[in-house]
Write an enzyme that holds these catalytic residues in place. Structure first.
Site, PDB file in Angstrom:
ATOM      1  N   SER A 173      43.461   9.619  44.679  1.00 20.18           N
ATOM      2  CA  SER A 173      42.268   8.808  46.755  1.00 20.18           C
ATOM      3  C   SER A 173      43.966  10.058  47.241  1.00 20.18           C
ATOM      4  O   SER A 173      43.866  10.962  47.440  1.00 20.18           O
ATOM      5  CB  SER A 173      42.062   7.836  46.527  1.00 20.18           C
ATOM      6  OG  SER A 173      41.157   7.767  47.413  1.00 20.18           O
ATOM      7  N   HIS A 222      34.654   5.990  42.574  1.00 17.62           N
ATOM      8  CA  HIS A 222      36.530   6.389  42.874  1.00 17.62           C
ATOM      9  C   HIS A 222      37.094   4.841  42.416  1.00 17.62           C
ATOM     10  O   HIS A 222      36.878   3.956  42.394  1.00 17.62           O
ATOM     11  CB  HIS A 222      35.899   5.558  44.428  1.00 17.62           C
ATOM     12  CG  HIS A 222      37.570   6.338  45.589  1.00 17.62           C
ATOM     13  ND1 HIS A 222      37.980   7.739  44.665  1.00 17.62           N
ATOM     14  CD2 HIS A 222      38.308   6.088  46.450  1.00 17.62           C
ATOM     15  CE1 HIS A 222      38.738   8.158  45.816  1.00 17.62           C
ATOM     16  NE2 HIS A 222      38.873   6.392  45.883  1.00 17.62           N
ATOM     17  N   ASP A 249      31.485   9.004  43.149  1.00 19.56           N
ATOM     18  CA  ASP A 249      32.730   9.456  43.919  1.00 19.56           C
ATOM     19  C   ASP A 249      32.341  10.239  45.094  1.00 19.56           C
ATOM     20  O   ASP A 249      32.184  11.075  44.937  1.00 19.56           O
ATOM     21  CB  ASP A 249      33.973   9.746  43.741  1.00 19.56           C
ATOM     22  CG  ASP A 249      35.445   9.964  44.521  1.00 19.56           C
ATOM     23  OD1 ASP A 249      34.778   9.388  46.068  1.00 19.56           O
ATOM     24  OD2 ASP A 249      35.733   9.911  43.967  1.00 19.56           O
TER      25      ASP A 249
END
Length: 327
Positions: free
Chosen positions: A162, A300, A268
């Site tokens: 991320s 995600h 995601d």
């Protein structure tokens, strides 16, 4: 009397009028321990006294004395706002990777927004990289015994998920830039074998292709977190080069590593950005190798949230192969 709320950005943070910041998630911690858990020991070492920042080190419990191991430097995610190396989700994952890959892991703490907005975390990670590589001359030049004894600086890997995937890319770019300058000065280089960018937080004002997120409300929500919390000083908002990695004019040819693992997930919001990043790496004159791992039916950081599932374990094996492969 309790201070009034000035603003809140769910699910991450609430900001009060008196300046107090309340993080709504990601606050739990697990202490480090020299008692082996999952056959791994851990400890925290300060790398930045100026900002009171630490790295959490992970080492296999049964490592042979002075045996050199692959070195993994890990950058946690959390939208530049939440989580830390001490969070259960990251402590447990790095312990699993350390055991499975038989590596030494350095998990980096960095300053977080909104108290310390972008680019403070990028600066901190670079400081942690420099601190780690201060041990690279093989004569105990750095302060940390575990790194001096066990780190193989010919097998250094940088990874993050991320926001941490985003920071990992930019850190590898900086390593390439610094190495280019330092070659002329005959200064020791920061040699990174490979980077793994996992569900990287790359974005921009406009969708990257027709399959990218088109929902205006969701795109606006991501923009608000970047522009109001993470990086309020960005002149170009979400088109800041730190966020819009795939934007026009992006040049990855100076990336300071030999290979890249790009992991994406079909559910995601950053899915298409990750795939575009891999394509851009393939097209540029960087010269390294790119491998893409895609799980179309996952969201995600699913591998962190559901670490015992089949697909999470499959990705763990791929990540371990990336670290341990001699190629």
């Amino acid at each position: 009397m309790e201070s009034e709320i000035a603003s809140e950005f769910l699910p991450f943070v609430r900001i009060y009028k008196d300046g107090r910041v309340e993080r709504l998630i990601g606050n739990d911690i697990i202490p480090s321990s020299l008692d082996p858990s999952n056959d791994v020991v851990s400890k925290d070492v300060i790398y930045s006294p100026e900002h009171n920042l630490s790295v959490r080190l992970f080492l296999p419990h049964k490592v042979v004395a002075d045996k050199k191991l692959p070195l993994l430097i890990y950058i946690h995610g959390g939208a530049w706002i939440i989580e830390s190396p001490f969070s259960p989700i990251y402590h447990n994952y790095l312990a699993s990777v350390t055991k499975s890959a038989n590596c030494l892991a350095v998990s980096v703490q960095y300053r977080r927004a909104p108290e310390d907005p972008v680019p403070s975390m990028y600066e901190d990670v670079w400081s942690a990289i420099q601190w780690t590589f201060s041990h690279a001359n093989g004569s105990g030049g750095g302060p940390e015994e575990w790194i001096n004894k066990h780190a193989d600086f010919d097998r250094v890997f940088l990874a993050g998920d991320s926001a941490g995937g985003n920071i990992s890319h930019h850190t590898a770019m900086k390593a390439g830039e610094e190495n280019k300058k330092n070659k002329k000065k005959k200064v020791d280089l920061i040699k990174i074998k490979g980077i793994a960018v996992v569900h990287p937080a790359f974005w921009g004002t406009d969708p990257v292709d027709e399959f990218d997120m088109q929902d205006k409300e969701m795109r606006s929500g991501i923009a608000v977190v970047w522009e109001k919390v993470a990086s309020p000083n960005s002149v170009n908002g979400t088109d800041d080069p730190l966020f819009n990695v795939n934007g026009s004019g992006s040049d990855f040819s100076g990336l300071g590593c030999e290979k890249v693992l790009v992991a994406v997930a079909g559910k995601d919001v950053f899915w298409r950005q990750g795939l575009a990043y891999a394509r851009n790496l393939d097209k540029c004159e960087w010269g390294g190798t790119v491998e893409v791992v895609e799980e179309k039916d996952e969201g995600h950081v699913f591998h962190l949230e559901k670490p015992d599932t089949y697909k999470a374990l499959k990705f763990l094996n791929k990540f371990v192969d990336f670290i341990t492969s001699t190629g």
